[in-house]
Scaffold this motif. Structure first.
Motif, PDB file in Angstrom:
ATOM      1  N   ILE A   8      -9.851   4.012   5.614  1.00  8.95           N
ATOM      2  CA  ILE A   8      -9.319   2.956   4.753  1.00  8.95           C
ATOM      3  C   ILE A   8      -9.104   1.631   5.484  1.00  8.95           C
ATOM      4  O   ILE A   8      -8.974   0.594   4.838  1.00  8.95           O
ATOM      5  CB  ILE A   8      -8.002   3.397   4.087  1.00  8.95           C
ATOM      6  CG1 ILE A   8      -6.936   3.732   5.140  1.00  8.95           C
ATOM      7  CG2 ILE A   8      -8.238   4.575   3.167  1.00  8.95           C
ATOM      8  CD1 ILE A   8      -5.564   4.021   4.537  1.00  8.95           C
ATOM      9  N   ALA A   9      -9.074   1.645   6.813  1.00 10.74           N
ATOM     10  CA  ALA A   9      -8.828   0.383   7.526  1.00 10.74           C
ATOM     11  C   ALA A   9      -9.231   0.516   8.987  1.00 10.74           C
ATOM     12  O   ALA A   9      -9.370   1.630   9.507  1.00 10.74           O
ATOM     13  CB  ALA A   9      -7.353  -0.019   7.422  1.00 10.74           C
ATOM     14  N   HIS A  58       0.816  -1.218   0.000  1.00  9.04           N
ATOM     15  CA  HIS A  58       0.000   0.000   0.000  1.00  9.04           C
ATOM     16  C   HIS A  58       0.851   1.271   0.000  1.00  9.04           C
ATOM     17  O   HIS A  58       0.304   2.366   0.062  1.00  9.04           O
ATOM     18  CB  HIS A  58      -0.927   0.009   1.223  1.00  9.04           C
ATOM     19  CG  HIS A  58      -2.038  -0.993   1.141  1.00  9.04           C
ATOM     20  ND1 HIS A  58      -3.232  -0.734   0.507  1.00  9.04           N
ATOM     21  CD2 HIS A  58      -2.124  -2.271   1.591  1.00  9.04           C
ATOM     22  CE1 HIS A  58      -4.012  -1.788   0.582  1.00  9.04           C
ATOM     23  NE2 HIS A  58      -3.365  -2.742   1.233  1.00  9.04           N
ATOM     24  N   TYR A  82     -18.504   0.488   6.756  1.00 12.40           N
ATOM     25  CA  TYR A  82     -17.278   0.893   6.087  1.00 12.40           C
ATOM     26  C   TYR A  82     -17.615   2.070   5.184  1.00 12.40           C
ATOM     27  O   TYR A  82     -18.432   1.956   4.276  1.00 12.40           O
ATOM     28  CB  TYR A  82     -16.693  -0.253   5.260  1.00 12.40           C
ATOM     29  CG  TYR A  82     -15.411   0.129   4.558  1.00 12.40           C
ATOM     30  CD1 TYR A  82     -14.195   0.050   5.223  1.00 12.40           C
ATOM     31  CD2 TYR A  82     -15.409   0.606   3.271  1.00 12.40           C
ATOM     32  CE1 TYR A  82     -13.012   0.407   4.618  1.00 12.40           C
ATOM     33  CE2 TYR A  82     -14.240   0.969   2.632  1.00 12.40           C
ATOM     34  CZ  TYR A  82     -13.042   0.868   3.325  1.00 12.40           C
ATOM     35  OH  TYR A  82     -11.888   1.235   2.701  1.00 12.40           O
ATOM     36  N   VAL A  96      -3.351  -3.232   5.798  1.00 13.76           N
ATOM     37  CA  VAL A  96      -2.967  -1.931   5.259  1.00 13.76           C
ATOM     38  C   VAL A  96      -1.744  -1.396   5.989  1.00 13.76           C
ATOM     39  O   VAL A  96      -0.933  -0.658   5.424  1.00 13.76           O
ATOM     40  CB  VAL A  96      -4.136  -0.933   5.349  1.00 13.76           C
ATOM     41  CG1 VAL A  96      -3.726   0.457   4.884  1.00 13.76           C
ATOM     42  CG2 VAL A  96      -5.315  -1.435   4.523  1.00 13.76           C
ATOM     43  N   ASP A 144      -8.380  -3.717   5.799  1.00 13.89           N
ATOM     44  CA  ASP A 144      -9.432  -3.040   5.038  1.00 13.89           C
ATOM     45  C   ASP A 144     -10.628  -3.965   4.865  1.00 13.89           C
ATOM     46  O   ASP A 144     -10.679  -5.059   5.424  1.00 13.89           O
ATOM     47  CB  ASP A 144      -8.893  -2.533   3.699  1.00 13.89           C
ATOM     48  CG  ASP A 144      -8.394  -3.666   2.795  1.00 13.89           C
ATOM     49  OD1 ASP A 144      -8.711  -4.849   3.095  1.00 13.89           O
ATOM     50  OD2 ASP A 144      -7.699  -3.386   1.806  1.00 13.89           O
ATOM     51  N   GLN A 145     -11.578  -3.540   4.046  1.00 12.93           N
ATOM     52  CA  GLN A 145     -12.810  -4.315   3.883  1.00 12.93           C
ATOM     53  C   GLN A 145     -12.578  -5.627   3.135  1.00 12.93           C
ATOM     54  O   GLN A 145     -13.437  -6.522   3.152  1.00 12.93           O
ATOM     55  CB  GLN A 145     -13.859  -3.487   3.133  1.00 12.93           C
ATOM     56  CG  GLN A 145     -13.421  -3.057   1.741  1.00 12.93           C
ATOM     57  CD  GLN A 145     -14.501  -2.269   1.032  1.00 12.93           C
ATOM     58  OE1 GLN A 145     -15.618  -2.149   1.523  1.00 12.93           O
ATOM     59  NE2 GLN A 145     -14.180  -1.717  -0.122  1.00 12.93           N
TER      60      GLN A 145
END
Length: 376
Positions: A154-155, A84, A372, A186, A180-181
């Motif tokens: 983002i997380a 990332h 999220y 991340v 994350d989802q």
């Protein structure tokens, strides 16, 4: 005339841009307001436990009254995972939601490896409600990426305060993982916890008092829960003699017998019959479920079992590609509990035959905003 027309077009574009910025800010404020209302509702049963928040003091300098303590939380070294990282480093900050305190955030720093310096001191009431919170909840921590005038979450990760429930413990240091989802890491962040004084020694362990308070607290804390959501994301690296056409059979087993099974069997199939060893399902199923003491006992002792089979096999007696099982006990500890896992699949001989990626979480009746949030 041409210059004037160009100027008019420029001013029109500028006005449109300003309107978009204003709309983005209004949407951001609305999202934050909805998020705060949801968090406040979740923490309503602990109202009164949180006394005071300080960001410019340390745990030693804060005076406390009888039956009070101070918890100091420091978010320190953040490292973004290699996959990332970017050549031009992004800007990040971290938020914490503890009890019914307001959401607190670190400073915004740029880089793939940054050290935050902000410390948060929470003055808290030492009470049965705090004891229940520490034993049955984790502190939600979110990683955000700053983007212009807005940001996007983002997380997520969690801080487990139960680590403080050891004799004479006043400090704890560890790392938490942000995922994350898609259940991908991340980054990681180092954090530290510090208490002004140790928590009561009687809180260590799970005694009769917990058993007496659990049913009423359980029914109250799960009052907004309407369903249990299962998301089967994908399978990875399935081992077969030839590329299969996989499908997943999910079932719940428990030694606790109820008059009616609350969770039915689920079959998850590919949207297309293309042979693959890395099938992607992204299948969501909701089990309608109003939790009570009986169903809590059923889930506490139960497991969610997955069997991956080959729909393309010509042999009806062919064994399963692999099986996996996930305990459900953690789901009855907290209405915000979530299981994100990459579970190993094993055949009948115990050999690893791949992985299955799933998410399990509660759905509340007041979930108007997704858990999220992609951001603006």
């Amino acid at each position: 005339i041409e210059a004037r027309n160009n100027r008019i077009e420029y001013e029109a574009d500028r006005a449109a841009g300003l309107r978009q910025v204003s709309d983005d800010k209004n949407q951001l404020i609305e999202n934050l307001g909805e998020r705060m209302r949801r968090l406040t509702d979740e923490m309503s049963r602990y109202r009164g436990v949180g006394k005071k928040l300080s960001t410019d003091s340390d745990v030693e300098s804060i005076a406390v009254g009888d039956d009070e303590n101070v918890l100091e939380v420091s978010i320190e070294h953040l490292v973004i995972s290699e996959q990332h990282q970017t050549d031009t480093p992004n800007s990040y900050f971290v938020s914490i939601d503890f009890l019914d305190f307001e959401t607190v955030t670190t400073e915004v720093l740029s880089g793939n490896s940054v050290v935050f310096t902000k410390t948060f001191c929470f003055t808290i009431e030492v009470s049965p409600a705090l004891r229940h919170y520490i034993k049955h909840n984790q502190v939600p921590v979110e990683l955000h990426k700053a983007d212009g005038l807005g940001y996007k979450s983002i997380a997520k990760g969690n801080i487990n305060l139960a680590e403080l429930l050891t004799p004479a413990c006043t400090s704890h240091r560890s790392h938490l993982q942000f995922v994350d989802q898609n259940i991908e890491e991340v980054g990681t962040v180092e954090f530290s916890l510090k208490l002004k004084s140790p928590l009561p020694s009687s809180w260590i362990g799970f005694g009769a008092e917990d058993q007496q308070e659990a049913p009423s607290l359980l029914v109250f804390s799960f009052r907004h829960v309407r369903a249990l959501k299962l998301v089967v994301h994908e399978c990875r690296n399935l081992k077969c003699s030839s590329d299969p056409i996989p499908y997943v059979f999910a079932t719940v087993t428990s030694p606790v017998v109820l008059s009616e099974e609350p969770l039915s069997d689920v079959t998850v199939e590919l949207p297309h019959r293309t042979p693959t060893c890395n099938p992607v399902f992204h299948h969501t199923h909701e089990y309608p479920l109003k939790l009570d003491a009986a169903k809590s006992g059923y889930l506490s002792a139960g497991h969610l079992n997955f069997v991956v089979l080959d729909d393309g096999s010509l042999d009806p007696r062919a064994p399963a590609i692999g099986k996996a099982s996930i305990p459900l006990s953690s789901m009855v500890e907290d209405p915000s509990a979530t299981i994100n896992t990459v579970a190993e699949l094993q055949d009948y001989d115990g050999d690893v035959t791949g992985q299955i990626v799933v998410t399990l979480k509660w759905v509340r009746s007041n979930d108007a905003v997704p858990l999220y949030i992609e951001g603006l």
